[in-house]
Design a protein around this motif. Structure first.
Motif, PDB file in Angstrom:
ATOM      1  N   ILE A  98      31.824  42.814  35.661  1.00  0.00           N
ATOM      2  CA  ILE A  98      32.519  41.674  36.275  1.00  0.00           C
ATOM      3  C   ILE A  98      32.175  40.379  35.550  1.00  0.00           C
ATOM      4  O   ILE A  98      33.039  39.556  35.257  1.00  0.00           O
ATOM      5  N   THR A  99      30.916  40.220  35.216  1.00  0.00           N
ATOM      6  CA  THR A  99      30.521  39.003  34.494  1.00  0.00           C
ATOM      7  C   THR A  99      31.262  38.911  33.168  1.00  0.00           C
ATOM      8  O   THR A  99      31.803  37.862  32.809  1.00  0.00           O
ATOM      9  N   VAL A 100      31.326  40.037  32.468  1.00  0.00           N
ATOM     10  CA  VAL A 100      31.975  40.024  31.156  1.00  0.00           C
ATOM     11  C   VAL A 100      33.462  39.679  31.290  1.00  0.00           C
ATOM     12  O   VAL A 100      33.976  38.817  30.574  1.00  0.00           O
ATOM     13  N   ILE A 101      34.129  40.331  32.256  1.00  0.00           N
ATOM     14  CA  ILE A 101      35.562  40.045  32.410  1.00  0.00           C
ATOM     15  C   ILE A 101      35.772  38.589  32.814  1.00  0.00           C
ATOM     16  O   ILE A 101      36.661  37.906  32.305  1.00  0.00           O
ATOM     17  N   ALA A 102      34.911  38.113  33.700  1.00  0.00           N
ATOM     18  CA  ALA A 102      35.063  36.732  34.162  1.00  0.00           C
ATOM     19  C   ALA A 102      34.927  35.764  32.995  1.00  0.00           C
ATOM     20  O   ALA A 102      35.579  34.724  32.960  1.00  0.00           O
ATOM     21  N   MET A 103      34.111  36.144  32.041  1.00  0.00           N
ATOM     22  CA  MET A 103      33.889  35.250  30.911  1.00  0.00           C
ATOM     23  C   MET A 103      35.133  35.104  30.032  1.00  0.00           C
ATOM     24  O   MET A 103      35.198  34.222  29.180  1.00  0.00           O
TER      25      MET A 103
ATOM     26  N   ILE B 222      45.526  31.785  40.093  1.00  0.00           N
ATOM     27  CA  ILE B 222      45.123  33.009  40.778  1.00  0.00           C
ATOM     28  C   ILE B 222      43.642  32.958  41.125  1.00  0.00           C
ATOM     29  O   ILE B 222      43.236  33.351  42.218  1.00  0.00           O
ATOM     30  N   VAL B 223      42.838  32.440  40.203  1.00  0.00           N
ATOM     31  CA  VAL B 223      41.406  32.345  40.477  1.00  0.00           C
ATOM     32  C   VAL B 223      41.167  31.489  41.720  1.00  0.00           C
ATOM     33  O   VAL B 223      40.443  31.893  42.630  1.00  0.00           O
ATOM     34  N   THR B 224      41.809  30.341  41.760  1.00  0.00           N
ATOM     35  CA  THR B 224      41.597  29.444  42.900  1.00  0.00           C
ATOM     36  C   THR B 224      42.004  30.109  44.205  1.00  0.00           C
ATOM     37  O   THR B 224      41.256  30.078  45.194  1.00  0.00           O
ATOM     38  N   ALA B 225      43.197  30.721  44.204  1.00  0.00           N
ATOM     39  CA  ALA B 225      43.685  31.352  45.428  1.00  0.00           C
ATOM     40  C   ALA B 225      42.753  32.479  45.862  1.00  0.00           C
ATOM     41  O   ALA B 225      42.409  32.602  47.043  1.00  0.00           O
ATOM     42  N   SER B 226      42.327  33.304  44.904  1.00  0.00           N
ATOM     43  CA  SER B 226      41.464  34.433  45.252  1.00  0.00           C
ATOM     44  C   SER B 226      40.114  33.945  45.757  1.00  0.00           C
ATOM     45  O   SER B 226      39.540  34.517  46.686  1.00  0.00           O
ATOM     46  N   GLU B 227      39.629  32.869  45.130  1.00  0.00           N
ATOM     47  CA  GLU B 227      38.339  32.344  45.570  1.00  0.00           C
ATOM     48  C   GLU B 227      38.399  31.890  47.017  1.00  0.00           C
ATOM     49  O   GLU B 227      37.500  32.158  47.801  1.00  0.00           O
TER      50      GLU B 227
ATOM     51  N   PHE C 203      46.320  38.859  36.915  1.00  0.00           N
ATOM     52  CA  PHE C 203      45.886  39.210  38.264  1.00  0.00           C
ATOM     53  C   PHE C 203      44.503  39.856  38.275  1.00  0.00           C
ATOM     54  O   PHE C 203      43.602  39.359  38.961  1.00  0.00           O
ATOM     55  N   PRO C 204      44.299  40.956  37.519  1.00  0.00           N
ATOM     56  CA  PRO C 204      42.962  41.541  37.543  1.00  0.00           C
ATOM     57  C   PRO C 204      41.889  40.567  37.050  1.00  0.00           C
ATOM     58  O   PRO C 204      40.855  40.407  37.699  1.00  0.00           O
ATOM     59  N   VAL C 205      42.169  39.898  35.936  1.00  0.00           N
ATOM     60  CA  VAL C 205      41.159  38.984  35.396  1.00  0.00           C
ATOM     61  C   VAL C 205      40.885  37.858  36.390  1.00  0.00           C
ATOM     62  O   VAL C 205      39.738  37.491  36.631  1.00  0.00           O
ATOM     63  N   GLY C 206      41.967  37.350  37.009  1.00  0.00           N
ATOM     64  CA  GLY C 206      41.794  36.263  37.971  1.00  0.00           C
ATOM     65  C   GLY C 206      40.964  36.687  39.167  1.00  0.00           C
ATOM     66  O   GLY C 206      40.037  35.988  39.578  1.00  0.00           O
ATOM     67  N   VAL C 207      41.277  37.869  39.711  1.00  0.00           N
ATOM     68  CA  VAL C 207      40.547  38.329  40.885  1.00  0.00           C
ATOM     69  C   VAL C 207      39.083  38.588  40.529  1.00  0.00           C
ATOM     70  O   VAL C 207      38.166  38.179  41.256  1.00  0.00           O
ATOM     71  N   VAL C 208      38.877  39.222  39.379  1.00  0.00           N
ATOM     72  CA  VAL C 208      37.495  39.505  38.967  1.00  0.00           C
ATOM     73  C   VAL C 208      36.733  38.202  38.766  1.00  0.00           C
ATOM     74  O   VAL C 208      35.576  38.071  39.175  1.00  0.00           O
TER      75      VAL C 208
ATOM     76  N   ALA D  50      39.786  40.351  51.929  1.00  0.00           N
ATOM     77  CA  ALA D  50      40.362  39.176  51.271  1.00  0.00           C
ATOM     78  C   ALA D  50      41.711  39.504  50.643  1.00  0.00           C
ATOM     79  O   ALA D  50      42.409  38.607  50.169  1.00  0.00           O
ATOM     80  N   PHE D  51      42.067  40.786  50.627  1.00  0.00           N
ATOM     81  CA  PHE D  51      43.244  41.229  49.877  1.00  0.00           C
ATOM     82  C   PHE D  51      44.528  40.477  50.229  1.00  0.00           C
ATOM     83  O   PHE D  51      45.232  40.025  49.322  1.00  0.00           O
ATOM     84  N   PRO D  52      44.855  40.312  51.520  1.00  0.00           N
ATOM     85  CA  PRO D  52      46.108  39.599  51.832  1.00  0.00           C
ATOM     86  C   PRO D  52      46.148  38.205  51.231  1.00  0.00           C
ATOM     87  O   PRO D  52      47.162  37.788  50.669  1.00  0.00           O
ATOM     88  N   GLY D  53      45.042  37.492  51.297  1.00  0.00           N
ATOM     89  CA  GLY D  53      44.995  36.147  50.736  1.00  0.00           C
ATOM     90  C   GLY D  53      45.171  36.170  49.238  1.00  0.00           C
ATOM     91  O   GLY D  53      45.866  35.332  48.662  1.00  0.00           O
ATOM     92  N   ILE D  54      44.547  37.158  48.598  1.00  0.00           N
ATOM     93  CA  ILE D  54      44.640  37.259  47.142  1.00  0.00           C
ATOM     94  C   ILE D  54      46.081  37.528  46.724  1.00  0.00           C
ATOM     95  O   ILE D  54      46.621  36.905  45.813  1.00  0.00           O
ATOM     96  N   ILE D  55      46.713  38.468  47.434  1.00  0.00           N
ATOM     97  CA  ILE D  55      48.099  38.811  47.121  1.00  0.00           C
ATOM     98  C   ILE D  55      49.004  37.596  47.285  1.00  0.00           C
ATOM     99  O   ILE D  55      49.869  37.315  46.457  1.00  0.00           O
ATOM    100  N   THR D  56      48.760  36.837  48.362  1.00  0.00           N
ATOM    101  CA  THR D  56      49.573  35.647  48.594  1.00  0.00           C
ATOM    102  C   THR D  56      49.476  34.695  47.411  1.00  0.00           C
ATOM    103  O   THR D  56      50.488  34.196  46.910  1.00  0.00           O
ATOM    104  N   GLY D  57      48.240  34.465  46.951  1.00  0.00           N
ATOM    105  CA  GLY D  57      48.058  33.606  45.788  1.00  0.00           C
ATOM    106  C   GLY D  57      48.796  34.157  44.588  1.00  0.00           C
ATOM    107  O   GLY D  57      49.431  33.421  43.821  1.00  0.00           O
TER     108      GLY D  57
END
Lengths: 274, 313, 295, 254
Positions: free
Chosen positions: C19-24, B179-184, B108-113, B217-224
């Motif tokens: 953020i860039t680093v984590i994204a990587m 998660i990345v796609t949904a958050s994006e 989740f954190p990595v995906g959102v970031v 964007a939080f609600p959308g991210i959570i949904t994903g």
């Protein structure tokens, strides 16, 4: 934003607690290995934990090789194996600084099984070999109805297969047309649902209501024939430890071979040592 | 419409337009054929949907009918006993929840970031392109191959062993692209005006993202996130070699313990019990609980999503 | 992105860097996957040549000497993928057509949920159904040697990929402008003529992508084939022969091998093959997509 | 004066039950081989009315239509009417050019092919004839296999007209055909419309009064779903009977 911070905080706390948990857990024994041994490994573990509540035993399956691998890597305390450790595995263990020690915990034999409706009762080693190598393809050639034989085998890497390969096939290849199932239980399911099937499975898995065990060369698979080695497919079941065990591991293994422990072995359909 | 009249008229028109050629052949039989083809296609398409709906209902009803009897309070609150032939399935239930938790802690954190990076920071160029390619590739990798990777990397190379941590991280890698796609999508739906407004007030880039963009964007991210949790709960292949065990005496008390998981428990019950007759009701019961967990989580996600869509539109 | 020139402060650059680093880490994960699959898979080439692996039909990984012919396994994977695609892709496109062109909006929501639920069914549940329901039924009805076969697994795989194909196709059908449908109707086309002559060609690119993604999923699915395909390592000659696709071989045998053995490497090599196949299909999807963007 | 091709009798339309009427009791006759223009401010119902004439409103959910539309004396809303046949006889050109994503040739041949024409030679003739009649032939004859989307907006609209007349309709409905085009392209379409009325009955919806005055023989003025006034164009633009018509054409609203 407050909500987000709260969520992050909760995650952090939970994570910390998960990592911390490992630090002050009770002594843990892990058993890893053959699916054949799992049933009685689990029930003896349950019984043992009732007597020694401070000990935790986890049992995981995946196969004999998996158990050996885990012992070599040092991630399990006991490797449950339905075959003896291979020399290459023993070498790998030595290279990793481990010293596998063998304990015989139960006896077993492999029996050919068919659908209960099948009239065939006995097969010779030769007939079994011919069926599995694909030379006999019809039940009428071995005294059954004029129907094709659905040959069901086990994965080439399972301990059960190895015994079968060694004692029955004697080096001949199993026909590639044979269906291969991934575990002892799956084999029972497959044979129980197929009137044309023949399979082989550990005695412990034979359930008279679902499948019928055949005798080999007139010898029924029973505890006695298995212990005495009268039936050709008898084998020992092992647990391997790293070095001579001590502490809870020794206590558990002692319990397993004791009369109390062996009762569970018998209840799961396997053959006790005595 | 029956119309010889029109046909002749059409021909008259044609000759007025141009002296060459005939009118389009309007064969009465052909019109009947067209109508029939239209009717047939409609019928086939309708029946395909009905067929699929019936298949799904049949599957669900079959499982519910077979498993309903096994369900009881004890079944979902007690650990398995007696070589899985008795007791309940609380251990795998909790194990599945723990796996979800660990995988989400990573994904989740990595995906959102990563989504924030894509949407707010990335300026095109090779880095963005290769990250995009990596994400799409990751999404396409078969789950069993991820299991192999988890075995080689987490279990063996990083020495995590077959554990909750290894399995959770493997599952995390699996759902990361989702998660990345949904958050994006959620971030992209935040109107540019919000950002402009924040910048106009003198906020820095990070303040804008953290204070304005992420919360909206939080609600959308959570949904994903919820929808990907449903996937984590139902997967078997990635955890088979990395952390799920046949039997564990209790809940995992740390990330290095191994766990029982519902989907793997279904597989185990179906294929590895010595006493298949006795475990049959347990098999169906476990499947029902697994379905309830997976479909329950997914439906929460779906409901949240449809509410979200209504809000956006 | 507003450009604030050279006056970037730490409060700006620090979050950006973090953020860039984590994204990587996404790239890192992918790189690790490629590295470990290669590292653990390639050593099999010491024990068997590429030709032996690819053209050998016999898979006896633990006999002595071991035979690592993967042709039957690869063939099994392809057969299952092909059969399930043949079953599911036309059906998926039909569902998509139904949802966009025929179904009234009011009830299409219900059907879409149906499809999504189908997509959420865990594969182990479907595999279980294949094992205990479909296999005995097929065996008795068709008097087969076994109900655990190519057809059984393919039907279930079809169920698994159906929602993917249908949902993605539906999206691309939706993207065909209404005005083109109007034009077709105004010329006196029937609904079915409009669907097949205008809407489908207009969405062809998207449907092709949906189909490839479906194929990709079928190729990589494990539990269903592990439980329902029969597991015999032979090239199927009919739709009712048992097969042993790569994924089920990996799942079934990984637990039994010893780490570092030739068999272990062979299984990783299979994973490597699967990885290559899915990655190249993925490249194909991206190609189709980018060609659409240029236009 | 020739006979009336289309007769509309007290046509009312509502988009959903109970909602206010979008068209109120419209009654109108349209002469054969003439060009009629519908004018009125946006939202007055003129496009909706046009779409009633080839039943394109059938696709809108909840629409209810009462009254009759007689084409050559037969009600097109009668239950035994084959809508696809009707639409072949009553062609339509839309507000924005909407060519199919096929080649120019395939676009024009689409309609005849639907009707069962498979012969390459005859299809070629139809394509050429239709393109000539829509004034596009000289511009595209060397690239009939090019994608329709490669044409300019005005050319695309003429292609759409060619596509519509390829099935030999009797009536051609044009729904603001020039609203998305530049003045040059608009002029060409207007010229074409005047040409086409020799062979077809043409109905054109426009929000541009000058356009109506330039091209049409008859004009009908719509306001809030009502047909306020209709008659010969010259009469409507010089001596309107109704005050509202006068207000509109003198630019007081709209």
């Amino acid at each position: 934003m407050k909500m987000l911070s709260m969520v992050v905080l909760c995650f952090a706390v939970l994570t910390a607690s998960l990592f911390a948990g490992a630090a002050f857990g009770a002594e843990e024994i892990s058993i890893n290995g053959s699916t054949t041994i799992l049933p009685f490994a689990q029930s003896t573990a349950e019984a043992f934990m009732k007597i020694n509540p401070s000990t935790r035993i986890s049992v995981s399956g995946g196969g004999s090789g998996n158990g050996a691998k885990a012992l070599i890597d040092g991630v399990t305390s006991i490797a449950a194996m339905s075959r003896e450790m291979k020399s290459e595995e023993a070498d790998a263990a030595k290279a990793n600084g481990r010293n596998p020690v063998k304990h015989i915990v139960a006896v077993d034999c492999i029996v050919p099984v068919v659908h209960p409706s099948n009239p065939v009762k006995d097969l010779t080693t030769g007939q079994l070999r011919d069926i599995y190598s694909g030379k006999i393809t019809n039940w009428k050639e071995v005294g059954g109805p004029d129907k094709k034989i659905a040959v069901i085998g086990r994965d080439t890497s399972s301990g059960t297969y190895e015994v079968w390969n060694e004692k029955i096939m004697k080096g001949e290849q199993v026909t590639p047309r044979a269906l291969i199932v991934a575990s002892s239980g799956a084999l029972v399911q497959a044979v129980a649902g197929n009137t044309l099937a023949i399979g082989y499975d550990s005695l412990g898995y034979v359930n008279e209501k679902l499948i019928k065990a055949l005798s080999i060369e007139g010898v029924q698979g029973t505890p006695d024939t298995a212990r005495s080695g009268k039936i050709v497919t008898s084998r020992n079941l092992f647990m391997y430890t790293n070095g001579n065990p001590g502490g809870d591991i020794k206590k558990y293994l002692d319990f397993l071979v004791s009369d109390d422990g062996q009762r569970y072995v018998a209840r799961e359909g396997f053959v006790t040592l005595k | 419409m029956k119309d010889t009249d029109h046909e002749t008229r059409g021909e008259a028109l044609l000759s007025a337009l141009d002296n060459s050629g005939d009118a389009c052949p309007i064969r009465p039989n052909y019109a009947v054929f067209r109508k029939f083809a239209d009717w047939l296609a409609t019928f086939l398409l309708c029946s395909s949907m009905i067929f699929v709906t019936v298949v799904l209902c049949a599957i669900l009803f079959f499982l519910a009918a077979k498993g309903g009897g096994a369900l009881s309070w004890e079944f979902v609150t007690e650990p398995p006993r007696n070589g899985m032939t008795e007791g309940g399935i609380i251990t795998p239930i909790v194990g599945t929840l723990q796996l979800i938790f660990v995988s989400m802690c990573f994904a989740f954190p990595v995906g959102v970031v990563t989504a924030v990076y894509f949407n707010e920071y990335a300026r095109g160029g090779t880095l963005k392109k290769s990250l995009r390619l990596a994400m799409r590739s990751l999404a396409s990798i078969p789950s069993v191959v991820l299991g192999l990777f988890g075995l080689a990397f987490f279990c063996t190379f990083l020495r995590f062993g077959t554990s909750l941590l290894s399995a959770g991280l493997t599952l995390g890698c699996m759902v990361l692209p989702t998660i990345v796609t949904a958050s994006e999508t959620a971030l992209a739906n935040v109107p540019q005006d919000y950002r402009d407004a924040a910048y106009a007030l003198g906020a820095t880039e990070w303040q804008t993202i953290y204070g304005v963009v992420l919360p909206s964007a939080f609600p959308g991210i959570i949904t994903g996130g919820i929808l990907s949790v449903g996937r984590v709960a139902g997967e078997t292949a990635p955890i088979m070699f990395t952390g799920a065990v046949f039997f564990a005496p209790g809940f995992a008390r740390g990330v290095f313990d191994s766990v029982m998981a519902l989907p793997y428990h279904v597989y185990v019950l179906a294929t590895a019990g010595t006493n298949i007759e006795k475990t049959t009701p347990l098999q169906y019961g476990t499947i029902l609980v697994l379905l309830a967990v997976v479909l329950g989580i997914s439906m929460v996600g779906m409901a949240a999503r449809s509410r979200l869509r209504k809000d956006v539109l | 992105m507003p450009n604030r020139g050279e006056t970037l402060k730490l409060s700006e650059t620090a979050p950006r860097a973090v953020i860039t680093v984590i994204a990587m880490s996404g790239i890192l994960v992918m790189a690790f996957i490629l590295y470990f699959l290669t590292k653990e898979g390639i050593p099999i080439l010491k024990d068997a040549s590429i030709t032996q692996l690819a053209a050998g039909r016999l898979w006896y990984p633990v006999s002595s000497p071991p035979l690592f012919g993967m042709m039957s396994l690869i063939g099994g994977s392809l057969a299952v993928t092909l059969t399930s695609s043949v079953l599911a892709i036309p059906l998926g496109v039909a569902l998509a057509l139904f949802l966009t062109e025929i179904c009234p909006k009011r009830i299409s929501g219900f059907f879409k949920i149906t499809l999504e639920i189908l997509g959420f069914l865990p594969s182990v549940v479907l595999g279980f159904i294949g094992m205990v329901v479909i296999a005995p039924y097929l065996q008795i009805k068709l008097e087969l040697l076994s109900g655990l076969n190519l057809m059984n697994a393919s039907m279930l795989l079809g169920v698994m990929i159906l929602p993917t194909v249908a949902t993605l196709s539906e999206e691309s059908l939706h993207a065909v402008p209404q005005s083109q449908r109007d034009a077709s109707y105004a010329l006196g086309a029937t609904r079915c003529e409009t669907m097949f002559n205008v809407v489908l060609p207009g969405a062809a690119r998207g449907i092709a992508q949906a189909a490839i993604l479906g194929v990709m999923r079928a190729m990589g699915e494990t539990m269903v084939v592990l439980m329902a395909s029969g597991g015999a390592a032979l090239l199927p000659e009919s739709a009712f022969d048992p097969v042993r696709p790569l994924t089920s071989a990996i799942a079934a045998e990984m637990g039994e091998t010893s780490v570092g053995s030739a068999h272990y490497h062979a299984l990783f090599f299979m994973g490597f093959i699967l990885l290559l196949i899915t990655l190249s299909l993925n490249v194909l999807v991206i190609k189709i997509e980018s060609r659409g963007e240029v236009k | 004066m020739s006979k009336e091709k289309l007769v509309i009798e007290s046509l009312s339309l509502t988009y959903s039950k109970g909602a206010p009427l979008a068209l109120k009791e419209v009654a109108l006759g349209i002469e054969e081989n003439s060009l009629m223009a519908f004018i009125g401010p946006s939202g007055c119902g003129k496009s909706t009315f046009l779409r009633c004439l080839n039943r394109m409103n059938d696709f809108v959910r909840g629409v209810e239509i009462t009254g009759r539309v007689l084409l050559d004396g037969r009600d097109i809303y009668a239950p035994d009417v084959d809508v696809t046949q009707l639409r072949r006889r009553v062609g339509m050109v839309f507000q924005r050019p909407n060519p199919f994503p096929f080649s120019i040739r395939e676009n024009v041949a689409y309609g005849p092919k639907l009707l069962g024409e498979r012969d390459k030679g005859r299809l070629g003739e139809i394509v050429e004839r239709s393109l000539r009649n829509s004034g596009l032939w000289e511009e595209v004859k060397d690239r009939l296999n090019a994608q329709a989307s490669s044409l300019s907006g005005g050319q695309q609209q003429r292609l759409c007209i060619a596509r519509a007349i390829a099935v030999e309709p009797e009536v051609l409905l044009m729904d603001e055909p020039t609203s998305a085009l530049d003045p040059m392209a608009t002029a060409r379409i207007e010229e074409l419309a005047r040409e086409l009325k020799k062979y077809y009955t043409v109905v054109i919806v426009t929000h541009n009064m000058q356009q109506a005055a330039r091209v049409s023989d008859h004009t009908a003025f719509f306001l809030m779903g009502e047909l306020v006034e209709h008659g010969p164009t010259t009469k409507i633009f010089t001596t309107p009977r109704d005050k509202r018509t006068e207000d509109y054409i003198t630019g007081r609203f709209g």
